[in-house]
Write an enzyme that holds these catalytic residues in place. Structure first.
Site, PDB file in Angstrom:
ATOM      1  N   ASP A  13       0.671  -1.172   0.205  1.00  0.00           N
ATOM      2  CA  ASP A  13      -0.090  -0.248  -0.012  1.00  0.00           C
ATOM      3  C   ASP A  13       0.930   1.301  -0.079  1.00  0.00           C
ATOM      4  O   ASP A  13       0.690   2.392   0.425  1.00  0.00           O
ATOM      5  CB  ASP A  13      -1.028  -0.142   1.266  1.00  0.00           C
ATOM      6  CG  ASP A  13      -2.006  -1.214   1.274  1.00  0.00           C
ATOM      7  OD1 ASP A  13      -2.312  -1.531   0.451  1.00  0.00           O
ATOM      8  OD2 ASP A  13      -1.917  -1.806   2.389  1.00  0.00           O
ATOM      9  N   LYS A  40       2.564   2.121  -5.194  1.00  0.00           N
ATOM     10  CA  LYS A  40       3.283   1.702  -6.336  1.00  0.00           C
ATOM     11  C   LYS A  40       2.463   1.920  -7.566  1.00  0.00           C
ATOM     12  O   LYS A  40       3.309   2.231  -8.662  1.00  0.00           O
ATOM     13  CB  LYS A  40       3.617   0.064  -6.019  1.00  0.00           C
ATOM     14  CG  LYS A  40       4.647  -0.141  -4.802  1.00  0.00           C
ATOM     15  CD  LYS A  40       4.621  -1.825  -4.753  1.00  0.00           C
ATOM     16  CE  LYS A  40       3.291  -2.469  -4.335  1.00  0.00           C
ATOM     17  NZ  LYS A  40       2.764  -2.228  -3.205  1.00  0.00           N
ATOM     18  N   ASN A  66      -4.991 -10.340  -4.722  1.00  0.00           N
ATOM     19  CA  ASN A  66      -4.864 -10.003  -3.447  1.00  0.00           C
ATOM     20  C   ASN A  66      -4.194  -8.554  -3.199  1.00  0.00           C
ATOM     21  O   ASN A  66      -4.065  -7.795  -2.035  1.00  0.00           O
ATOM     22  CB  ASN A  66      -4.107 -10.951  -2.162  1.00  0.00           C
ATOM     23  CG  ASN A  66      -2.714 -11.168  -2.925  1.00  0.00           C
ATOM     24  OD1 ASN A  66      -2.232 -10.933  -4.117  1.00  0.00           O
ATOM     25  ND2 ASN A  66      -1.787 -11.692  -1.989  1.00  0.00           N
ATOM     26  N   GLY A  69      -3.973  -4.539  -4.879  1.00  0.00           N
ATOM     27  CA  GLY A  69      -4.984  -3.537  -5.516  1.00  0.00           C
ATOM     28  C   GLY A  69      -4.095  -2.170  -5.582  1.00  0.00           C
ATOM     29  O   GLY A  69      -3.411  -1.753  -4.976  1.00  0.00           O
ATOM     30  N   HIS A  70      -3.995  -1.654  -6.826  1.00  0.00           N
ATOM     31  CA  HIS A  70      -3.265  -0.375  -7.340  1.00  0.00           C
ATOM     32  C   HIS A  70      -4.375   0.399  -7.680  1.00  0.00           C
ATOM     33  O   HIS A  70      -5.039   0.299  -8.448  1.00  0.00           O
ATOM     34  CB  HIS A  70      -2.153  -0.788  -8.364  1.00  0.00           C
ATOM     35  CG  HIS A  70      -1.045  -1.494  -8.071  1.00  0.00           C
ATOM     36  ND1 HIS A  70      -0.065  -1.905  -8.887  1.00  0.00           N
ATOM     37  CD2 HIS A  70      -0.659  -1.886  -6.836  1.00  0.00           C
ATOM     38  CE1 HIS A  70       0.958  -2.636  -8.232  1.00  0.00           C
ATOM     39  NE2 HIS A  70       0.641  -2.568  -7.006  1.00  0.00           N
ATOM     40  N   ARG A  78       3.209 -29.371  -7.368  1.00  0.00           N
ATOM     41  CA  ARG A  78       3.325 -29.775  -8.739  1.00  0.00           C
ATOM     42  C   ARG A  78       2.007 -30.258  -9.278  1.00  0.00           C
ATOM     43  O   ARG A  78       1.847 -31.371 -10.001  1.00  0.00           O
ATOM     44  CB  ARG A  78       4.518 -30.898  -9.135  1.00  0.00           C
ATOM     45  CG  ARG A  78       5.980 -30.030  -8.948  1.00  0.00           C
ATOM     46  CD  ARG A  78       6.862 -31.049  -8.977  1.00  0.00           C
ATOM     47  NE  ARG A  78       7.171 -31.947  -7.749  1.00  0.00           N
ATOM     48  CZ  ARG A  78       7.511 -31.568  -6.744  1.00  0.00           C
ATOM     49  NH1 ARG A  78       8.094 -30.302  -6.383  1.00  0.00           N
ATOM     50  NH2 ARG A  78       7.719 -32.589  -5.863  1.00  0.00           N
ATOM     51  N   GLN A 125       2.351  -6.172  -3.171  1.00  0.00           N
ATOM     52  CA  GLN A 125       2.589  -6.119  -1.750  1.00  0.00           C
ATOM     53  C   GLN A 125       3.830  -5.474  -1.340  1.00  0.00           C
ATOM     54  O   GLN A 125       4.251  -4.261  -2.257  1.00  0.00           O
ATOM     55  CB  GLN A 125       2.417  -7.618  -1.333  1.00  0.00           C
ATOM     56  CG  GLN A 125       1.513  -8.227  -1.307  1.00  0.00           C
ATOM     57  CD  GLN A 125       1.077  -9.060  -2.584  1.00  0.00           C
ATOM     58  OE1 GLN A 125       1.733  -9.308  -3.478  1.00  0.00           O
ATOM     59  NE2 GLN A 125      -0.442  -9.021  -3.041  1.00  0.00           N
ATOM     60  N   GLY A 129     -11.170  -3.285   1.388  1.00  0.00           N
ATOM     61  CA  GLY A 129     -11.694  -1.882   1.957  1.00  0.00           C
ATOM     62  C   GLY A 129     -11.366  -2.204   3.331  1.00  0.00           C
ATOM     63  O   GLY A 129     -12.032  -1.127   4.035  1.00  0.00           O
TER      64      GLY A 129
END
Length: 427
Positions: free
Chosen positions: A15, A18, A40, A42-43, A146, A227, A305
């Protein structure tokens, strides 16, 4: 910037902003590559006062003519990917396979991954780690075991069904015996993903070949991380971490790019510290200053959120990030949020077991047993969101930046004073 290959990574717990930095640098780039994580992340991008939140498709998609790649280190939810395509297309953005390409080797998040993720987190009760419940961890597990579904499997329906059946042989034992949940069938799983799978096939390619050709042609390539360093599966605050390597070195492994080709590494650092979910946070504030950061900075997770926990800048965490990533420069974000605070504190060391240390302890949950050692600096009252140059910043803000540079021995080359593209100072 021509002919460079630049990694942009988060230096804290994610957060950091980026997405904005990638979006800003994309203007002079040719290819933008996502190399780890899943939806997972969010930008959040703000262009012409319009907010866009992306979870899988690289931030560069908002720049016409740029090529966006999703590398083999990503775990891709095909349904979420198609939803993002639809939202962007509805806004007139070109999302054709000529602009977005997915590595055939990318692992795919399946419905049973999401279900297993949620069941595990619910069963932990007081020991939850704060996962987003999107199936990221279970998908990475199948990759290492695998038995994972790869994007290339979507082009072979019969093989896809065989691999789903093999995966369910184990998953259904967990569902029925451990979590008291009904078993899943091959038919149900296939029906849920078949439309998205068929739509995804035209986007498949050999990403490593595109990257190598682009490098040889002298094109500029951006590698976009998700992340942050302290959520790295190996180097972060384990077990309160994500399921992939978030450090800059994974830009090569997660995309198929030669490490020798990387020319620049930009660490994105928020001017204070935030964290979403559970886990130790030495500089966390539960006072008016923390409330100021949370409200002025609109600190809510773009993916979940959830309200972000806020605290003072932690130089010990950032020293670790510098050591692990080797940044050539720092992009300092959300500096404007600190405006209005009379005093600022910077954590320069920790006290633990009667000793003073300047790096995070390496033992599990070590950060939960440290006390921050602070250095106090004067704040500023001015609104700096309209600053266009270094000289436009108040002296106190410049002192704060210069102190960060001195403590980390790394130059701050980009300063963000607001969410918009134009609210950026380049040094």
């Amino acid at each position: 910037m021509s002919g460079q290959s630049i990694v942009i990574h988060g230096a804290q717990w994610g957060d950091e902003g980026k997405g904005k930095i990638v979006d800003l640098m994309t203007e002079k780039a040719d290819v933008i590559t996502r190399f780890q994580g899943g939806n997972n992340a969010g930008h959040t991008l703000v262009v012409n006062d319009e907010k866009t939140i992306l979870h899988l498709i690289p931030s560069g998609i908002l720049h016409p003519g740029k090529v966006c790649l999703i590398g083999n280190g990503v775990v891709l939810d095909p349904v979420v990917f198609c939803q993002e395509l639809d939202k962007l297309e509805a806004r007139g953005v070109d999302v054709s396979p000529q602009r977005i390409r997915i590595s055939r080797k990318t692992q795919v998040i399946m419905p049973y991954h999401r279900r297993l993720d949620a069941a595990r987190e619910a069963a932990k009760e007081g020991g939850r780690i704060g996962t987003t419940g999107r199936g990221i961890g279970p998908c990475y597990e199948d990759k290492m075991s695998r038995i994972g579904i790869r994007a290339c499997d979507f082009a072979d329906v019969e093989l896809l069904k065989i691999k789903i059946e093999a995966a369910l042989a184990e998953k259904n034992v967990l569902f029925t015996s451990l979590y008291s949940a009904p078993a899943m069938t091959v038919e149900t799983v296939f029906e849920e993903i078949k439309d998205a799978a068929a739509r995804l096939v035209p986007y498949l390619t050999d990403v490593d070949e595109i990257l190598d050709t682009s490098r040889k042609q002298g094109k500029t390539i951006l590698f976009e991380g998700a992340q942050g360093t302290m959520l790295d599966i190996d180097h972060g605050t384990y077990p309160f971490v994500t399921s992939s390597n978030t450090v800059s070195g994974n830009a090569a492994a997660g995309s198929g790019f030669t490490p020798r080709g990387l020319t620049e590494i930009i660490a994105v650092v928020k001017a204070y510290t935030t964290r979403v979910g559970a886990g130790p946070f030495p500089t966390e504030l539960e006072c008016e200053s923390g409330n100021h950061m949370q409200s002025v900075g609109a600190e809510f997770g773009a993916t979940t959120g959830r309200k972000r926990r806020c605290g003072w800048l932690d130089i010990c965490v950032l020293r670790q990030a510098v050591r692990l990533n080797g940044p050539t420069g720092i992009a300092l974000t959300k500096l404007d949020v600190l405006g209005g605070l009379k005093e600022l504190q910077i954590c320069t060391a920790y006290e633990t077991d009667g000793k003073t240390v300047d790096y995070p302890p390496q033992q599990e949950n070590g950060l939960a047993h440290v006390s921050p050692v602070y250095e106090t600096m004067p704040g500023w009252a001015e609104d700096i969101s309209g600053a266009k140059s270094w000289d436009d910043l108040p002296q106190a803000a410049r002192n704060y930046i210069e102190r960060i540079e001195a403590l980390l021995e790394t130059p701050v080359t980009i300063i963000s004073v607001g969410p918009g593209r134009e609210q950026t100072i380049i040094r």
